[in-house]
Motif scaffolding. Structure first.
Motif, mmCIF file in Angstrom:
data_model
loop_
_atom_site.group_PDB
_atom_site.id
_atom_site.type_symbol
_atom_site.label_atom_id
_atom_site.label_comp_id
_atom_site.label_asym_id
_atom_site.label_seq_id
_atom_site.Cartn_x
_atom_site.Cartn_y
_atom_site.Cartn_z
ATOM 1 N N UNK A 151 -14.335 -37.997 10.901
ATOM 2 C CA UNK A 151 -14.135 -36.570 11.178
ATOM 3 C C UNK A 151 -15.458 -35.879 11.496
ATOM 4 N N UNK A 152 -16.480 -36.205 10.730
ATOM 5 C CA UNK A 152 -17.777 -35.559 10.946
ATOM 6 C C UNK A 152 -18.376 -35.948 12.289
ATOM 7 N N UNK A 153 -18.208 -37.207 12.674
ATOM 8 C CA UNK A 153 -18.808 -37.678 13.918
ATOM 9 C C UNK A 153 -18.034 -37.222 15.152
ATOM 10 N N UNK A 154 -16.711 -37.101 15.036
ATOM 11 C CA UNK A 154 -15.950 -36.595 16.179
ATOM 12 C C UNK A 154 -16.194 -35.106 16.365
ATOM 13 N N UNK A 155 -16.471 -34.381 15.277
ATOM 14 C CA UNK A 155 -16.757 -32.958 15.370
ATOM 15 C C UNK A 155 -17.998 -32.641 16.185
ATOM 16 N N UNK A 156 -18.926 -33.583 16.281
ATOM 17 C CA UNK A 156 -20.141 -33.369 17.059
ATOM 18 C C UNK A 156 -19.833 -33.150 18.537
ATOM 19 N N UNK A 157 -18.743 -33.744 18.999
ATOM 20 C CA UNK A 157 -18.365 -33.570 20.407
ATOM 21 C C UNK A 157 -18.024 -32.112 20.676
ATOM 22 N N UNK A 158 -17.322 -31.492 19.743
ATOM 23 C CA UNK A 158 -16.999 -30.078 19.894
ATOM 24 C C UNK A 158 -18.240 -29.203 19.922
ATOM 25 N N UNK A 159 -19.239 -29.546 19.101
ATOM 26 C CA UNK A 159 -20.489 -28.789 19.113
ATOM 27 C C UNK A 159 -21.160 -28.910 20.477
ATOM 28 N N UNK A 160 -21.282 -30.129 20.977
ATOM 29 C CA UNK A 160 -21.974 -30.349 22.255
ATOM 30 C C UNK A 160 -21.283 -29.620 23.396
ATOM 31 N N UNK A 161 -19.972 -29.671 23.438
ATOM 32 C CA UNK A 161 -19.257 -29.077 24.566
ATOM 33 C C UNK A 161 -19.224 -27.557 24.468
ATOM 34 N N UNK A 162 -19.116 -27.015 23.272
ATOM 35 C CA UNK A 162 -19.158 -25.564 23.120
ATOM 36 C C UNK A 162 -20.566 -25.032 23.411
ATOM 37 N N UNK A 163 -21.588 -25.764 22.966
ATOM 38 C CA UNK A 163 -22.964 -25.368 23.251
ATOM 39 C C UNK A 163 -23.231 -25.383 24.755
ATOM 40 N N UNK A 164 -22.687 -26.386 25.436
ATOM 41 C CA UNK A 164 -22.822 -26.468 26.893
ATOM 42 C C UNK A 164 -22.234 -25.227 27.560
ATOM 43 N N UNK A 174 -26.511 -30.310 26.247
ATOM 44 C CA UNK A 174 -26.132 -30.886 24.948
ATOM 45 C C UNK A 174 -25.184 -32.041 25.187
ATOM 46 N N UNK A 175 -25.543 -33.196 24.679
ATOM 47 C CA UNK A 175 -24.746 -34.399 24.877
ATOM 48 C C UNK A 175 -24.626 -35.185 23.578
ATOM 49 N N UNK A 176 -23.705 -36.130 23.593
ATOM 50 C CA UNK A 176 -23.429 -36.961 22.424
ATOM 51 C C UNK A 176 -23.666 -38.423 22.788
ATOM 52 N N UNK A 221 -32.347 -36.999 27.888
ATOM 53 C CA UNK A 221 -33.109 -35.753 27.763
ATOM 54 C C UNK A 221 -34.197 -35.640 28.822
ATOM 55 N N UNK A 222 -34.242 -36.607 29.737
ATOM 56 C CA UNK A 222 -35.255 -36.604 30.784
ATOM 57 C C UNK A 222 -34.779 -35.915 32.052
ATOM 58 N N UNK A 223 -35.666 -35.851 33.036
ATOM 59 C CA UNK A 223 -35.366 -35.158 34.281
ATOM 60 C C UNK A 223 -34.202 -35.786 35.039
ATOM 61 N N UNK A 224 -34.050 -37.099 34.941
ATOM 62 C CA UNK A 224 -32.985 -37.774 35.692
ATOM 63 C C UNK A 224 -31.596 -37.385 35.202
ATOM 64 N N UNK A 225 -31.495 -36.850 33.998
ATOM 65 C CA UNK A 225 -30.190 -36.494 33.427
ATOM 66 C C UNK A 225 -30.029 -34.987 33.250
ATOM 67 N N UNK A 226 -30.800 -34.209 33.995
ATOM 68 C CA UNK A 226 -30.787 -32.774 33.812
ATOM 69 C C UNK A 226 -29.478 -32.091 34.167
ATOM 70 N N UNK A 227 -28.595 -32.791 34.906
ATOM 71 C CA UNK A 227 -27.315 -32.205 35.303
ATOM 72 C C UNK A 227 -26.159 -32.803 34.498
ATOM 73 N N UNK A 228 -26.478 -33.455 33.410
ATOM 74 C CA UNK A 228 -25.463 -34.020 32.528
ATOM 75 C C UNK A 228 -25.416 -33.179 31.257
ATOM 76 N N UNK A 229 -24.240 -32.656 30.929
ATOM 77 C CA UNK A 229 -24.094 -31.891 29.692
ATOM 78 C C UNK A 229 -22.641 -31.947 29.240
#
Length: 243
Positions: A151-164, A174-176, A221-229
């Protein structure tokens, strides 16, 4: 005639929570190898050499704020945050105490919220921020005896997507990353029969290495992934098939 020169990117200030051992330690080392200013938090044990290490408890907001103040005084605002600190208290549902559930969620999920919320202040000032939340294949796949952890680890997905959705327009991603079975001290102490059962379920038929997880985190977190969130990147040898 002009001479072509390749500029070395300026070092970023990186914070890895729970960065004193296991996957967190490998992530911190990967950033250090890339020339960044790497800070770690740790709750117990010894601080590893070569990092700006601050003792902090992610279940305590005041402790987290103090850690950030120390980091900011030394390097300025945190620009890359890897929320890795976590605990387990495994037991089957009918035996699980409510405190076992609450403690794991408070560390793994609410703890991530605390550090993300504190880091966001610096992100907004810098107009730049990169967040990676370290989840688990268990958060996507489920596992008997780990309802609290899952439950705690799946909840992180909600944080990342809401933060995005909240801060994506401010050059903040924000990614997981969801590791599978990784060759750490935790897997090394498992009985040989249990290890073999795990191996049989992994298409790659091997455990991953902490370094493999670390390289994915650093790339994300690098420049190559700047459009991934808002993405969930499994590092599990095919175990979860993206789920």
């Amino acid at each position: 005639m002009t001479e072509n020169t390749t500029e070395t990117p300026a070092p970023r200030t990186v914070l890895v929570t729970g960065g004193n051992r296991g996957i967190g330690r490998s992530i911190a080392e990967a950033y250090r190898e890339a020339g960044h200013n790497v800070c770690i938090t740790y709750r117990s044990g010894e601080a590893p050499e070569g990092f700006f290490a601050v003792r902090a408890d992610v279940t305590d907001s005041a402790s987290i704020d103090e850690a950030f103040q120390q980091i900011e005084a030394q390097f300025g605002p945190v620009e890359i945050l890897v929320a890795n600190a976590g605990v387990t208290k495994d037991t089957l549902l009918l035996r699980m105490k409510e405190a076992d559930f609450a403690d794991v969620v408070d560390t793994n999920l609410t703890g991530a919220f605390r550090v993300v919320q504190r880091a966001a202040k610096g992100f907004l000032r810098k107009k730049f921020g990169r967040v990676v939340l370290i989840s688990s294949v268990v958060g996507l796949y489920g596992s008997p005896g780990q309802i609290n952890y899952s439950a705690s680890k799946s909840g992180l997905i909600g944080i990342a997507r809401s933060l995005t959705r909240e801060l994506g327009s401010r050059n903040i991603t924000a990614n997981v990353v969801a590791p599978g079975f990784i060759d750490t001290e935790m897997t090394a102490v498992l009985p040989e029969e249990t290890q073999q059962q795990y191996l049989d379920s992994i298409p790659a038929h091997r455990f991953g290495s902490p370094e493999e997880v670390a390289r994915v985190v650093r790339w994300l977190t690098g420049d190559d992934a700047g459009y991934i969130s808002g993405a969930v990147i499994p590092v599990d040898g095919g175990l979860g098939m993206g789920h």
